[in-house]
Design an enzyme around this catalytic site. Structure first.
Site, short mmCIF file in Angstrom:
data_model
loop_
_atom_site.label_atom_id
_atom_site.label_comp_id
_atom_site.label_asym_id
_atom_site.label_seq_id
_atom_site.Cartn_x
_atom_site.Cartn_y
_atom_site.Cartn_z
N HIS A 253 40.61 48.26 36.67
CA HIS A 253 41.80 49.07 36.49
C HIS A 253 42.33 49.62 37.80
O HIS A 253 43.45 50.13 37.86
CB HIS A 253 41.53 50.22 35.49
CG HIS A 253 40.61 51.29 36.02
ND1 HIS A 253 39.26 51.30 35.82
CD2 HIS A 253 40.89 52.41 36.76
CE1 HIS A 253 38.72 52.37 36.37
NE2 HIS A 253 39.71 53.08 36.96
N ASP A 288 35.87 45.68 33.00
CA ASP A 288 36.47 46.59 33.97
C ASP A 288 35.87 46.40 35.36
O ASP A 288 35.59 47.36 36.07
CB ASP A 288 36.33 48.05 33.51
CG ASP A 288 37.26 48.99 34.28
OD1 ASP A 288 38.25 48.49 34.86
OD2 ASP A 288 36.97 50.20 34.33
N SER A 368 36.77 55.86 40.99
CA SER A 368 36.61 54.59 40.28
C SER A 368 36.38 53.45 41.26
O SER A 368 37.10 53.30 42.26
CB SER A 368 37.87 54.28 39.45
OG SER A 368 38.04 55.26 38.45
#
Length: 509
Positions: A253, A288, A368
């Site tokens: 993402h 992901d 992230s």
């Protein structure tokens, strides 16, 4: 002694050569006064007291008893020797015919003045003169003097023992001196008057400390900027260098906008400020995970760890660039393992389900794709999601990271093929909880799929896949993807109150 009537006292020796006649009785004159006092009363003859006489005893005596004879031992000791009954014990000096020699009085001896009975009782000098004491001391033999060992130990000691004792005393003294010197030197350093300006800040950084780990792992973590052409700002995240050829592992993402648009620019920023362009190698939306590559020489590569060795409570460190703050370090512990997480689903994108490591290390937007390392500094997870109670998504101590064992496996597939093939069971399921069991209820079955071929029907509740319990739909997805396509796994399900186990040959998506 027997009286000799024919002896003439005027002619000594007339009676015999060894006998003498008794001397004439001398009666001295008596003072009339004393006679009047001590003499017999008038008309009294004989004894003085005739008024009282003891009664005569039965044997005709006058009442006076004779003394008992002396003991034989005394009589033998004090009587004349045998054959000397008629010999006097001591002859008079006149019988020898020699005049007696006069003896000097005992007090005439000048050596002993204490014998003079006429001396006065006065304090004077010592009775023994210095000459006498000198003579006595001169004649007195001198005794042996005590030696030093006899005074110290009470007996004689060998010279070898004395030498050994001296060496021991020197050793004890030397040790005592060294200890005293060390204590004095240490005490001065502990009680010194150091000031704040003289102290060295943060001087204690032993190997394995947080500072040491951060220093070693920070060069292997980069910040990623994803910007569309003509846009003033873009997406930000983090990445981990996992290969010396410049491959960087991150979240899908973070670089999702570059997956379908080659004009999107990805920039990697190293901790020393170096900026370089990155190229997307491959991305997997279902896990992901994504891989980008930078053209650098000899980059610092993160050491890979084993997430399977983690346990709840282990210390971990999150490294990344939260909120565009590069090279940020947070620490915490592993809160839970094998936590099924469903995240994403924003902007029309499908949600992502994966098995995650839960940690309380602070993770925010921008972390992230960053690294989660253990206490040795080895990579054990890729930070990917947080759970927050606010709309802004701030950290509340619940963060999730994809285990490194699974993430590295996916990264190698992306580097080799650019895509990843996942195992699939061929059903859609929803979480269900009954009074006696929990699981994933089958909503529909894909025709001719793996589940249909195994006889799984709609309404069945799957409770176990292989050795993994299934309590909801997310755990079913995770349990299936942990196997490779083509693997035969036993699936336990509940149907009409009965438990069934069927073998399913997994397919691929």
């Amino acid at each position: 002694m027997t009286d000799q009537p024919n002896a003439n006292p005027a002619q000594p020796g007339a009676v015999g050569a060894d006998r003498l006649a008794p001397r004439p009785l001398e009666r001295p004159a008596v003072d009339p006064a004393q006679t009047a006092v001590f003499g017999r009363p008038h008309g009294v003859e004989g004894a003085f007291d005739k008024l009282y006489t003891q009664p005569s005893n039965s044997n005709g005596g006058n009442g006076f008893g004779l003394a008992p004879p002396p003991p034989e031992s005394l009589a033998e000791a004090f009587r004349r020797p045998p054959g000397a009954e008629d010999v006097l014990l001591q002859r008079p000096l006149e019988a020898t015919g020699e005049p007696p020699e006069p003896e000097e009085p005992l007090w005439t001896d000048q050596r002993d003045p204490w014998r003079d009975p006429g001396s006065g009782a006065v304090l004077a000098g010592p009775a023994v003169t210095a000459e006498d004491s000198a003579e006595e001391s001169g004649t007195r033999p001198g005794g042996a003097l005590l030696s030093l060992p006899e005074v110290l130990f009470g007996r004689r000691v060998k010279p070898r023992a004395l030498a050994l004792l001296g060496v021991l005393a020197l050793l004890v003294g030397a040790v005592g001196g060294l200890v005293s010197w060390w204590l004095a030197d240490t005490g001065s350093s502990l009680t010194g008057s150091a000031t704040i300006s003289e102290a060295e800040a943060a001087k204690e950084r032993p190997p394995g400390s947080l500072a040491d780990i951060a220093k070693r792992v920070s060069p292997a973590v980069v910040a990623l900027e994803v910007v569309k052409p003509g846009a003033d700002a873009g997406e930000q995240g983090s990445g981990v260098v996992i290969d010396p050829q410049g491959y960087i592992l991150t979240n899908e993402h973070v670089v999702s906008s570059a997956s379908g648009d080659s004009s999107v620019k990805i920039t990697a920023i190293f901790n020393d400020g170096t900026r370089t362009a990155a190229k997307l190698v491959g991305a997997d939306q279902k896990t992901d995970l994504a891989v980008v590559k930078v053209a650098v020489t000899n980059p610092v590569v993160m050491q890979l760890g084993k997430s399977a060795d983690l346990q709840a409570g282990d210390a971990v460190i999150a490294v990344g660039s939260p909120l565009a703050l590069q090279n940020s370090i947070t620490s915490g512990i592993v809160s839970a393992l094998d936590r099924p997480v469903t995240a994403g689903g924003d902007n029309g994108a499908p949600p992502v389900t994966y098995e995650a490591i839960q940690t309380d290390a602070a993770i925010n937007h921008g972390n992230s794709g960053g690294a989660l390392v253990d206490a040795t500094g080895a990579l054990v997870g890729i930070n990917s999601a947080i759970r927050s109670s606010s709309a802004d998504g701030g950290s509340i101590g619940i963060g999730f990271a994809i285990p490194s064992d699974y993430a590295v496996k996916i990264a190698r597939e992306l580097i080799a093929h650019g895509k990843v093939v996942h195992a699939d069971i061929g059903i859609n399921a929803a979480s269900v909880a009954g009074s006696t069991s929990m699981g994933a209820q089958v909503q529909n079955v894909v025709p001719n799929g793996p589940a249909a071929a195994a006889g799984i029907k709609e309404g069945d509740v799957i409770t176990k896949v292989g050795d993994r319990l299934v309590r909801d739909s997310a755990e079913l997805t995770v349990a299936v993807r942990n196997h490779d396509p083509g693997t035969v796994v036993p699936v336990q399900l509940a149907r009409s109150g009965a438990l069934l186990v069927v073998d399913v040959t997994l397919g691929s998506d």
